[in-house]
Motif scaffolding. Structure first.
Motif, short mmCIF file in Angstrom:
data_model
loop_
_atom_site.label_atom_id
_atom_site.label_comp_id
_atom_site.label_asym_id
_atom_site.label_seq_id
_atom_site.Cartn_x
_atom_site.Cartn_y
_atom_site.Cartn_z
N SER A 104 7.98 22.60 59.09
CA SER A 104 9.37 22.54 58.65
C SER A 104 9.42 22.43 57.14
N VAL A 105 10.28 23.21 56.54
CA VAL A 105 10.51 23.13 55.09
C VAL A 105 12.01 22.94 54.89
N ARG A 106 12.38 21.86 54.21
CA ARG A 106 13.79 21.56 53.98
C ARG A 106 14.02 21.25 52.51
N ALA A 107 15.22 21.53 52.03
CA ALA A 107 15.56 21.17 50.66
C ALA A 107 15.32 19.68 50.46
N GLY A 108 14.76 19.34 49.31
CA GLY A 108 14.51 17.94 48.97
C GLY A 108 15.29 17.55 47.75
N GLU A 109 14.68 16.79 46.88
CA GLU A 109 15.43 16.26 45.74
C GLU A 109 15.56 17.27 44.61
N SER A 110 14.79 18.34 44.64
CA SER A 110 14.91 19.37 43.60
C SER A 110 14.33 20.67 44.14
N GLY A 111 14.49 21.70 43.35
CA GLY A 111 13.90 22.99 43.71
C GLY A 111 14.85 23.85 44.52
N ALA A 112 14.81 25.15 44.27
CA ALA A 112 15.71 26.08 44.96
C ALA A 112 14.96 27.08 45.83
N TRP A 113 13.68 27.33 45.52
CA TRP A 113 12.92 28.36 46.26
C TRP A 113 11.52 27.83 46.56
N ALA A 114 11.10 28.00 47.81
CA ALA A 114 9.78 27.56 48.24
C ALA A 114 9.04 28.74 48.85
N TYR A 115 7.71 28.66 48.85
CA TYR A 115 6.89 29.78 49.33
C TYR A 115 5.86 29.31 50.35
N VAL A 116 5.73 30.10 51.40
CA VAL A 116 4.67 29.88 52.38
C VAL A 116 3.90 31.19 52.51
N ALA A 117 2.61 31.12 52.19
CA ALA A 117 1.76 32.31 52.32
C ALA A 117 0.78 32.07 53.45
N PRO A 118 0.84 32.85 54.53
CA PRO A 118 -0.14 32.73 55.59
C PRO A 118 -1.45 33.38 55.14
N ALA A 119 -2.60 32.75 55.45
CA ALA A 119 -3.89 33.31 55.06
C ALA A 119 -4.17 34.51 55.96
N GLY A 120 -3.93 35.69 55.42
CA GLY A 120 -4.07 36.92 56.19
C GLY A 120 -3.02 37.91 55.73
N LEU A 121 -2.92 39.01 56.46
CA LEU A 121 -2.00 40.08 56.06
C LEU A 121 -0.81 40.11 56.98
N ILE A 122 0.38 39.96 56.42
CA ILE A 122 1.57 40.12 57.23
C ILE A 122 1.68 41.60 57.58
N ASP A 123 1.62 41.86 58.90
CA ASP A 123 1.50 43.22 59.38
C ASP A 123 2.89 43.75 59.71
N ALA A 124 3.52 44.38 58.73
CA ALA A 124 4.86 44.94 58.93
C ALA A 124 4.90 46.27 58.20
N GLU A 125 5.91 47.08 58.52
CA GLU A 125 6.01 48.42 57.94
C GLU A 125 6.71 48.34 56.58
N PRO A 126 6.01 48.70 55.50
CA PRO A 126 6.69 48.66 54.20
C PRO A 126 7.80 49.70 54.12
N GLU A 127 8.81 49.43 53.36
CA GLU A 127 9.85 50.42 53.10
C GLU A 127 9.81 50.74 51.61
N LEU A 128 9.71 52.00 51.28
CA LEU A 128 9.55 52.43 49.89
C LEU A 128 8.44 51.61 49.21
N GLY A 129 7.32 51.49 49.93
CA GLY A 129 6.13 50.92 49.33
C GLY A 129 6.06 49.41 49.23
N SER A 130 7.00 48.69 49.83
CA SER A 130 7.03 47.24 49.65
C SER A 130 7.61 46.56 50.88
N LEU A 131 7.18 45.32 51.11
CA LEU A 131 7.75 44.51 52.20
C LEU A 131 8.90 43.62 51.72
N SER A 132 9.19 43.65 50.42
CA SER A 132 10.26 42.78 49.91
C SER A 132 11.59 43.16 50.54
#
Lengths: 337, 243
Positions: free
Chosen positions: A105-133
């Motif tokens: 679980s990740v919840r807003a705390g006392e500061s910060g607006a953006w948090a990141y979770v990177a799984p060790a491995g490759l997120i297997d999804a179809e890129p659109e125009l060369g990117s998963l963003s």
């Protein structure tokens, strides 16, 4: 080995982001990418991934995920947020391996607006125009992560179940946000440029991944507020007719027609992105050479950072606060590394 | 021999540089932009991440830790010293366009504004030879110069409700094919069955900046037939090679 990340809860504005969609600005396609690029890259590096790989960007809306199929190591870079595994607090910046069925679980705390979770491995999804963003406004790459979404993580790696805190590489403090003048600073006289730098500015509630709106002294244009549209760089500060600037962030349009008084330097973009509505800020003008040097140093600090020194995390105010806010039972060794 | 530079360099932070050739919407200025853009695209300079041509300037996104501003400025000067000719348009695109008021929601309003009947306003819009100046705003939103003077109305004072997809818009002296359904301050003069942006098509974006566009009037029945073919992935607009 592949693992599954199942999204159980996602607030608005939770997306997949890699380093951005490059090469299509000329067709009107937004670059997207992480709001805090160094935090995103640090998470990937700590997870052993390509620095620009796709990870989950979490807004103050928060996220719950469950790991399935196989154990999976996660690099969590969520400074100021509250992070927990099955209700037990974790350091807000850590490496941890979740067994199948365990929930993060990740919840807003006392500061910060953006948090990141990177799984060790490759997120297997179809890129659109060369990117998963994901660019939510146009749907290019997807419209955001929702409860029920399942991300397949190929080449999934597992590490230690015991969390290991990560060093905080970020530049601390309340220093002004540094900008380079222009490209249309000639649309403002000296008095108005000084007023712009001095502020103080308050980050408005309508700020989002596209732009951070500022409220404060109204700026007057010397030559009107319409220009023939030209390119908009990340961090460009546009001043529309009402005289209140807004900073163009990751989801900005590639071009626009308001004068741009300055551009936030790369080294300070993450710090600005992490501010929340209501935060107060001012600017300081620097040269291009100073901006490049600051970026070099900010990147070097991020690249040099790794695990936190042993014991350091147990004493951090963030960890203590997170313990208080989550209210779970914390074993002493959970904080040691 | 004096070499007079005809451009201004403007920093957009330390990771983007604007090469500005003018401050107006003008085919000659846009031609200079496209010439420099073509030179950068061909040269594939390490550290130059992407170039963005606009009406009047080229934005160069670069990594200052790979190529210094000084070296980038020198490359621009080298390119400009050869006085590159504006690239000739590569293609002429013919877009079918339906001006039937049942589909072209604002054509009657637009015609009334310029004191013409609907058929004449439609005929004039379809008579234009348009130039693709630049993309912006959102994927596939390509700004078209060459709108006949008669139809050069200003934008609406307040935005109208969302247009249908693939609406052909007029406003501020320009025309534009809208990709998405969005509110707009422009007028819906027509609608094309073609999609300016289709992410999974072999060419997600059909038109390149500098290309010529023409509209060919079609009736509502033809529009419906072509639109269903476009939805199945067929490219409806016709391309004629020019260069």
């Amino acid at each position: 080995m592949s693992a599954i990340v199942q999204i159980v809860l996602a607030g608005p504005g939770v997306t997949l982001q890699d380093s951005g969609r490059w090469g299509y600005l000329r067709y009107g396609v937004t670059q997207a990418g992480p709001m805090d690029a160094l935090a995103h890259e640090f998470a990937n590096r700590m997870a052993g991934n390509d620095p620009g790989a796709a990870g989950i960007e979490i807004s103050v809306g928060g996220l719950d995920l469950v790991v399935a199929e196989a154990a999976l190591e996660l690099a969590i870079v969520a400074p100021g947020f509250r992070v927990a595994r099955d209700g037990a607090p974790l350091p807000s910046m850590c490496l941890v391996t979740l067994a199948p069925g365990e929930k993060l679980s990740v919840r807003a705390g006392e500061s910060g607006a953006w948090a990141y979770v990177a799984p060790a491995g490759l997120i297997d999804a179809e890129p659109e125009l060369g990117s998963l963003s994901m660019h939510v406004r146009t749907g290019v790459g997807g419209t955001g992560l929702k409860a029920g979404d399942r991300l397949n993580v190929a080449e999934a790696r597992a590490g230690l179940a015991e969390p290991r805190a990560l060093a905080d590489f970020r530049q601390a403090g309340e220093a002004p946000i540094r900008i380079v003048r222009g490209p249309q600073d000639d649309y403002f006289d000296a008095a108005n440029f000084a007023r712009f730098v001095e502020g103080p500015w308050r980050l408005a509630a309508r700020s989002d991944r596209m732009a951070y709106a500022l409220e404060g002294p109204r700026l007057e244009h010397a030559k009107g507020f319409n220009i023939v549209s030209d390119g908009i760089a990340l961090g460009a500060i546009q001043v529309p007719g009402d005289g209140w600037p807004f900073v163009q962030m990751a989801d900005r349009a590639p071009t626009g027609g308001y004068p741009k008084i300055g551009t936030v330097i790369a080294a300070d973009l993450g710090r600005l992105a992490q501010m929340r509505p209501g935060a107060s800020l001012r600017f300081a003008a620097v040269t291009v050479a100073q901006a490049v040097e600051a970026w070099r140093q900010a990147r070097a600090a991020m690249e040099a950072a790794g695990l936190a020194p042993a014991g350091a995390s147990a004493l951090s105010s963030e960890a203590l606060l997170s313990r208080n806010l989550v209210g779970g039972v914390v074993s002493a060794q959970a904080w040691s590394d | 021999m004096t070499d007079v530079t005809n451009y201004r360099l403007l920093d957009a932070g330390e990771r983007a540089l604007v090469v500005e050739f003018g401050a107006t919407v003008d085919p000659a200025i846009n031609g200079q932009v496209l010439a420099l853009d073509a030179a950068f695209v061909a040269a594939r300079i390490e550290g130059v991440r992407e170039t963005v041509p606009t009406y009047r300037s080229l934005m160069i996104h670069y990594d200052p830790l790979v190529i210094s501003r000084e070296k980038l400025v020198a490359r621009i000067a080298d390119f400009e010293a050869t006085h590159p000719a504006a690239p000739a348009p590569q293609a002429r695109w013919i877009f079918p366009c339906c001006y039937d008021p049942a589909i072209a929601e604002d054509i009657a309003e637009l015609a009334a504004l310029v004191k013409l009947d609907v058929a004449e306003a439609a005929r004039i819009h379809a008579s234009g030879a348009y130039r693709a100046y630049m993309y912006g705003f959102a994927p596939g939103y390509c700004y078209l110069g060459g709108l006949p003077e008669t139809l050069a109305v200003s934008r609406r004072a307040t935005v109208r409700p969302p247009t249908p997809e693939n609406a052909v818009l007029v406003g501020g002296g320009l025309s534009l094919i809208a990709t998405f359904s969005m509110p707009t301050g422009w007028y819906v003069a027509g609608r094309t069955p073609e999609r300016m942006f289709a992410p999974h098509r072999e060419r997600p974006f059909l038109v390149d900046v500098g290309d010529e566009l023409r509209f060919e009037a079609i009736d509502a029945a033809t529009f419906a037939a072509l639109e269903s073919r476009a939805r199945q992935g067929e490219t409806i607009a016709r391309r004629e090679a020019l260069a």
